[in-house]
Design a protein around this motif. Structure first.
Motif, mmCIF file in Angstrom:
data_model
loop_
_atom_site.group_PDB
_atom_site.id
_atom_site.type_symbol
_atom_site.label_atom_id
_atom_site.label_comp_id
_atom_site.label_asym_id
_atom_site.label_seq_id
_atom_site.Cartn_x
_atom_site.Cartn_y
_atom_site.Cartn_z
ATOM 1 N N SER A 1 0.834 -1.200 0.000
ATOM 2 C CA SER A 1 0.000 0.000 0.000
ATOM 3 C C SER A 1 0.868 1.250 0.000
ATOM 4 C CB SER A 1 -0.914 -0.010 1.213
ATOM 5 O OG SER A 1 -0.147 0.023 2.400
ATOM 6 N N ASP A 2 0.221 2.372 -0.250
ATOM 7 C CA ASP A 2 1.013 3.601 -0.325
ATOM 8 C C ASP A 2 1.579 3.964 1.042
ATOM 9 O OD1 ASP A 2 -0.869 5.228 1.157
ATOM 10 O OD2 ASP A 2 -2.161 5.076 -0.594
ATOM 11 N N HIS A 3 2.578 4.799 1.037
ATOM 12 C CA HIS A 3 3.311 5.128 2.268
ATOM 13 C C HIS A 3 2.464 5.930 3.251
ATOM 14 C CE1 HIS A 3 6.987 3.375 0.875
ATOM 15 N NE2 HIS A 3 6.964 4.094 -0.250
ATOM 16 N N VAL A 4 1.542 6.728 2.770
ATOM 17 C CA VAL A 4 0.706 7.517 3.677
ATOM 18 C C VAL A 4 -0.179 6.590 4.510
ATOM 19 C CG1 VAL A 4 -1.121 9.245 3.779
ATOM 20 C CG2 VAL A 4 0.731 9.511 2.132
ATOM 21 N N THR A 5 -0.795 5.620 3.892
ATOM 22 C CA THR A 5 -1.639 4.673 4.619
ATOM 23 C C THR A 5 -0.821 3.888 5.635
ATOM 24 O OG1 THR A 5 -3.031 4.452 2.662
ATOM 25 C CG2 THR A 5 -3.257 2.766 4.353
ATOM 26 N N TRP B 1 1.967 4.776 7.175
ATOM 27 C CA TRP B 1 2.357 5.607 8.305
ATOM 28 C C TRP B 1 1.153 5.997 9.160
ATOM 29 C CZ3 TRP B 1 6.790 5.545 10.424
ATOM 30 C CH2 TRP B 1 7.907 5.233 9.664
ATOM 31 N N LEU B 2 -0.024 6.125 8.556
ATOM 32 C CA LEU B 2 -1.225 6.392 9.350
ATOM 33 C C LEU B 2 -1.572 5.188 10.231
ATOM 34 C CD1 LEU B 2 -3.539 8.282 6.858
ATOM 35 C CD2 LEU B 2 -2.503 9.172 8.946
#
Length: 108
Positions: free
Chosen positions: A2-6, A8-9
Motif C-alpha cells: 500500500s502507499d506510504h501515507v496509509t 504511516w497512518l
C-alpha cells in the motif's frame, strides 16, 4: 504494498492506541490503590497467558500442517500432570520439553 501515507497512518494509529492503553493503567491508575477484588483477579493474568499462547501450538501445530500430533499432545499432558502434582512451573516446563524431545525421537 500500500502507499506510504496509509502505512504511516496505521503505524501512528497503533502507536497512539498502544500509548493510550498503557497510559490508562500506568498514568491514571498507577499511583492509586486498587480494590481488593480487582487485585485478586489480576493475580491470575500471568497464569492465563502461558496456556493461551501454547494452546494453539498444541491443537493446530504449524509443523504438522495443522493436524494434531501425538508427541505434542503427550508432552502437553505430561506438562499438565507434573505442573499440577508439583505446583512448580519450571518442573512442568522441563519435563514437558524432555517428553516432547523423547516422543518426537521415538515416534518419528
Amino acid at each position: 504494498m500500500s502507499d506510504h501515507v496509509t502505512l504511516w497512518l496505521v503505524i501512528a494509529g497503533l502507536a497512539l492506541g498502544s500509548f493510550g492503553l498503557r497510559f490508562v493503567f500506568l498514568g491514571l491508575v498507577g499511583n492509586r490503590a486498587m480494590p481488593a477484588w480487582l487485585l485478586r483477579h489480576l493475580r491470575y493474568t500471568a497464569v492465563a497467558i502461558l496456556p493461551a499462547l501454547v494452546a494453539p501450538l498444541v491443537a493446530w501445530p504449524a509443523a504438522t500442517g495443522g493436524e494434531p500430533d501425538p508427541a505434542r499432545l503427550g508432552a502437553t499432558f505430561v506438562t499438565l500432570g507434573v505442573g499440577i502434582a508439583t505446583r512448580n512451573v519450571f518442573a512442568g516446563l522441563v519435563t514437558g520439553a524432555a517428553t516432547l524431545f523423547i516422543l518426537m525421537a521415538w515416534l518419528g
